[in-house]
Scaffold this active site. Structure first.
Site, PDB file in Angstrom:
ATOM      1  N   GLU A 207      -0.916  70.197  -5.168  1.00  0.00           N
ATOM      2  CA  GLU A 207      -1.080  69.102  -5.290  1.00  0.00           C
ATOM      3  C   GLU A 207      -2.400  68.901  -5.875  1.00  0.00           C
ATOM      4  OE1 GLU A 207      -1.367  65.899  -1.672  1.00  0.00           O
ATOM      5  OE2 GLU A 207      -2.504  68.150  -1.006  1.00  0.00           O
TER       6      GLU A 207
ATOM      7  N   GLU B  31       6.921  67.441   0.544  1.00  0.00           N
ATOM      8  CA  GLU B  31       6.697  66.546   2.320  1.00  0.00           C
ATOM      9  C   GLU B  31       7.080  65.304   2.049  1.00  0.00           C
ATOM     10  OE1 GLU B  31       2.321  66.837   1.613  1.00  0.00           O
ATOM     11  OE2 GLU B  31       2.072  68.554   0.913  1.00  0.00           O
TER      12      GLU B  31
END
Length: 1015
Positions: free
Chosen positions: A462, A529
């Protein structure tokens, strides 16, 4: 960078991230003799500095004892602190949890690489030591395995070095600074540095020396770095071993190196090499013919012993190294391990302990690796930083595929309040951030490169996109072409799509994944994820695992995440509880968002794991009346190490059990017959159970542990028998008063209230079962996922509707064998919604309950359609014939099995960080509620199975508590019988709805029935 004096300005200088630090190297061990190397015990050339250090804490740099490192500076009066350990978990500073935002957001107006000057905690550490005997004339180094986030080192008053990157080692040469006798080691640790801008992971923000610290020396000829590369021929049968060694030391010139490879049983396969060191380098290549392959299913490890002899022929060093022959590659846009398409059945794992934070122990890691293996997971992503070296050794040994992720996350620099806004993103395309980021990549690769468990290098998490991260990926590919490269962030910056070898997304919905896979993609897909396991979650996971067989380019995913990050704290009465963000007065905070584990922080497995284990099992079992179909989805392992255990149960009671030996090769299927003889069975509901269990204990499980399960449920018709046992029936006596109606049947005494419009008393053999009357219920205590979808706002009208239903009509009918009374309710949500609850008291003393709902258009979905009442807390035991044994919901019941399961009522409430709906059971045929003497009552499903929740708390009590300690003292056992409850969802926890088939439309007509009777 080299320097002789420390400079505090390095903390905020993006170009300075190490000073005098040694180059990164492989994490191998080394010994003086073969005997020591074979024992693989404690290294005699390593001296542990873990333990008690002297410590001073300062809230900001200008308050620190600046000259504490000087030899004559006294630390008398300083506190003690444990190393490894976090400063904030040992009584100093502020514990803080934030997710995506930077911890100083709203407190300091900063842009990178600026640092907060008013709140940059400094920990000053002092440790004295004497060199171990025999080390005096040898070089001596120090290794810090993990320090957060930046630190300076001095020895005997002289500056040694500086390091950043909290999660990879920093080593320094102490030799020039040593003195005879006592040596004073001083370490100054800063919580904030330029590295802090790169470490914005979703975790608690700590600082300190939180991994091992040790001194080490090396022999006169020492293998400083070792690279092991295995390769396989096109048939994946014959193996080649390549070794590249870097040696140093005064005896390295003229030294000779040989290697010996042994199999897992210790048999020598070959000794090879015997070559001299040239310019400090040695390269060896050896072909071994047929080899045993390493995989997560069969993690076969060879043992390599590399021996170094000096010019005189004396053995000076032995390096033992585990070797796994395996090949990971992309074939036709699909990832393969040893020639077979791989599917990652993975989980993201933070290093965490509720008392020690990220300073986890060997015992923690052993428990984790065993638990992960026991529950059919085959892969781990080291979210979002390199782990301790021992973890990779365990993954090699136990068999887990690893995505090794570098220590990089800059989430707060480009995503604000959920929106992508990269106006000041780092590292992005900014060249000044290139070196500090690349250093983290190099440090990870050089340390971890020899672990066969690592299949993929990850460029971090991220951190958006950009050229810097792209260059990191190119480094990975050039430094190690035997592995692939992962990075999810290219989803946000397609300019550098080549950064990642696979399409990786977070929390994409199943439909979005299918859309990608149906569009002729150029890369395979993984969810790095998915299944956000916050609180009561993991609903709908089957929609993802069903893609595994449908699309070859769908190659699995990694659940978020493994363990709750919660920390023990005491409430105002001194009782410990597991606390979350904000509980420590930390602001800003992201509160309970740290609780996303399929394992609780205290390392107790959650009920969610039941679903994970089933949906991740490689071997699928499909029993039926004829036998069981076995589909072995393993890539390499057959079923010879397993016993097939089958059983037949009639209404929860076992009537037949047996064991078979069935060897099904990998990637094949077989159907075997079971001796059920169903034609002779009495009438009733049956379950055929089939399970594979371990024949013998393994590293990760005990003999008899289950690895795969399947169940088939069927009903056997019985001959009609309508004869009624008159001894079990009694006359029905009705007493109609002005306000109440009493009904008596033998030992069953029932009282209905015209005033309250409900059943108010049900005495069975003189014991009252109704503490508070039944009432229609349309609300459940919101789960974390419910809160993420704003259920309180969108569906909150059902909360009010459940508080005050109004009885507008009642009517009764008496027949010789029954008395029936029906109550009609209006709800404040709409004048068009009608609920009817009918109670029928029959001659056998049972009370039949029928609940009917008639909805209307324009209303939000129902969370639940139920009837709830309170009984005495003395009924503290519950036993079900239902789906179980753990809690389950409409969208999380694949891993549940029909059977008789029991629990204490107090234990039905799952210990999620925030109290919420939990403890439900689907497919309930009957349930018994009893006191400790075995007295109580039974609830039976009538027309169809129901859902049931038995709890010490009402939905409203749970709804209004933010912590377990806020729940009231237990005064009742709360019984909630539901025709249907919506699923719990889990695609994410910030807006993803429960899938449509698991929701309850409000404009439908719903009904369910159940029976209450005496035991």
């Amino acid at each position: 960078m080299k320097a002789t004096q420390a400079d505090i300005n390095w903390l905020g200088n993006v170009s300075v991230f190490e000073v005098n630090r040694l180059n990164a190297y492989s994490d191998h061990r080394y010994y003086s003799t073969m005997e020591e190397a074979q024992a693989a015990g404690t290294m005699k050339m390593r001296y542990d500095l873990n333990g008690t250090w002297k410590f001073n804490y300062a809230i900001r740099p200008d308050c620190r004892p600046e000259l504490f490192y000087q030899s004559d500076y006294s630390s008398e009066g300083w506190d003690d602190i444990e190393v490894p350990g976090h400063i904030q978990l040992q009584g100093y500073g502020q514990i803080q949890y934030v997710n995506t935002q930077y911890p100083w957001d709203g407190l300091n107006e900063l842009r990178p690489p600026a640092l907060p000057q008013d709140k940059n905690a400094v920990g000053s550490y002092i440790r004295t030591f004497h060199l171990p005997s025999g080390w005096q004339n040898n070089p001596v180094f120090i290794s810090f395995q993990g320090v957060e986030s930046a630190f300076y080192v001095w020895l005997n008053g002289q500056f040694v070095g500086y390091g950043e990157d909290s999660f990879t080692p920093s080593d320094f040469d102490l030799t020039p600074f040593l003195q005879d006798g006592e040596n004073k080691l001083a370490v100054e640790v800063y919580q904030r540095s330029t590295g802090s801008w790169l470490e914005d992971q979703d975790f608690w923000r700590f600082s300190g020396i939180f991994r091992d610290v040790y001194l080490y020396t090396v022999p006169a000829a020492h293998i400083r770095d070792l690279r092991v590369v295995t390769d396989l021929d096109p048939s994946y049968t014959n193996g080649t071993l390549n070794l590249d060694l870097k040696l140093e030391g005064k005896a390295a010139a003229g030294a000779r190196v040989e290697a010996e490879l042994r199999d897992a049983e210790g048999n020598t396969l070959r000794t090879f090499g015997g070559v001299e060191v040239t310019n400090g380098l040695v390269s060896l290549r050896e072909e071994f013919g047929k080899v045993n392959l390493w995989s997560a299913e069969i993690p076969y490890l060879y043992r390599l012993y590399i021996r170094v002899y000096d010019a005189a022929g004396q053995l000076v060093e032995v390096v033992p190294q585990s070797v796994g022959f395996r090949k990971f590659e992309m074939i036709d846009k699909v990832m393969h391990i040893n020639g077979k398409r791989i599917v990652f059945k993975g989980v993201n794992r933070h290093e965490f302990n509720p008392r020690r934070g990220r300073a986890i122990t060997k015992e923690d890691m052993l428990w984790d690796v065993r638990t992960i293996k026991q529950n059919n997971m085959n892969a781990v992503r080291t979210s979002h930083y390199p782990n301790q070296s021992l973890w990779y050794e365990l993954c090699d040994e136990y068999g887990l595929y690893v995505i090794d992720e570098m220590n990089l996350e800059t989430h707060g620099s480009w995503q604000k309040l959920g929106a992508v806004e990269p106006s000041w993103v780092i590292p992005g395309d900014k060249p000044e951030w290139h070196d500090i980021v690349m250093d983290r990549a190099v440090s990870m690769v050089e340390r971890d490169k020899n672990h066969p468990s690592i299949l993929i290098w990850s460029c971090g998490n991220e951190s958006h996109g950009g050229e810097v991260i792209y260059k990191v990926s190119q480094y990975f590919k050039s430094a190690d072409p035997t592995r692939l490269v992962h990075y999810e962030g290219v989803f946000h910056d397609r300019r550098f799509d080549e950064t990642s070898d696979m399409e990786s997304r977070m929390y994409a919905k199943p439909a979005d994944i299918e859309e990608f896979l149906n569009a002729n993609p150029t890369k395979p897909y993984i969810s790095c994820e998915y299944m956000h396991a916050m609180g009561n979650s993991i609903g709908g996971m089957h929609k993802y695992t069903e893609l595994e067989d449908k699309y070859p380019m769908y190659q699995g995913g990694f659940i978020w995440d493994y363990i709750d990050q919660s920390i023990y704290k005491k409430d105002r009465y001194g009782k410990e509880y597991l606390a979350y963000g904000g509980d420590f007065g930390d602001r800003p905070s992201d509160y309970s968002f740290c609780g996303n584990g399929i394992v609780h922080a205290d390392r107790k497995v959650t009920a969610k794991m039941q679903e994970v284990k089933f949906l991740y099992q490689n071997i699928k079992l499909f029993p039926d009346l004829d036998g069981v179909k076995i589909v072995n989805g393993n890539l390499f392992a057959d079923t010879s190490s397993l016993d097939l255990v089958y059983s037949l149960e009639r209404e929860g009671h076992e009537v037949l059990r047996g064991t078979l030996e069935v060897n099904v090769p990998a990637q094949s299927e077989k159907t075997v017959s079971l001796p059920l003889e169903t034609e002779t069975l009495a009438g009733g509901e049956y379950a055929v159970n089939a399970a594979f269990v371990l024949k013998e204990a393994t590293l990760w499980a005990d003999k008899g542990d289950e690895v795969a399960f399947g169940q088939f449920i069927f009903t056997q018709d019985s001959a009609a028998n309508t004869a009624e046992d008159l001894n079990l029936t009694s006359d029905i006596q009705v007493v109609e008063g002005d306000v109440n109606i009493g009904v008596r049947v033998g030992q069953t005494h029932v009282l209905f209230s015209k005033a309250f419009g409900t059943l108010v008393s049900l005495k069975l053999s003189g014991r009252e079962t109704i503490a508070q009357p039944p009432a229609p219920l349309f609300w459940r205590a919101t789960t974390d996922n419910d809160k993420g979808t704003a259920m309180g706002f969108e569906l909150g009208a059902w909360y009010a509707a459940s508080l005050l239903p109004r009885c507008v009509e009642w009517k009764a009918e008496q027949k010789p064998d029954q008395y029936r009374i029906e109550f009609t309710y209006k709800l404040n949500i709409s004048a068009d919604v009608q609920v009817k609850v009918a109670y029928t008291v029959r001659a056998d003393g049972s009370v039949h309950v029928h609940n009917a709902y008639k909805g209307t258009a324009g209303l939000p979905d129902l969370p639940i359609h139920a009837l709830s009442f309170k009984t005495s807390p003395e009924y503290g035991n519950v036993e079900w014939l239902a789906m179980g044994p753990e809690e389950n919901y409409a969208d999380r019941a694949f891993g549940a099995r029909l059977g008789i399961h029991g629990s204490k009522v107090a234990d039905t409430v799952a210990p999620y960080l925030v109290p919420q709906e939990s403890g439900n059971r689907t497919g309930v045929r009957w349930a018994k509620l009893t006191d400790d003497a075995g007295r109580g009552f039974k609830i039976e499903a009538s027309a169809a199975p129901v859902e049931l929740n038995v709890s010490p708390y009402t939905a409203f009590e749970l709804e209004n508590a933010q912590h377990v300690y806020e729940l009231p003292p237990v005064h009742y056992t709360v019984v909630t019988v539901a025709g249907k409850q919506m699923g719990v969802g889990g695609d994410d926890s910030w807006g993803a709805p429960v899938h449509p088939e698991y929701r309850i439309a409000s404009d439908s007509e719903l009904e369910f029935e159940f029976v209450i009777r005496a035991l």
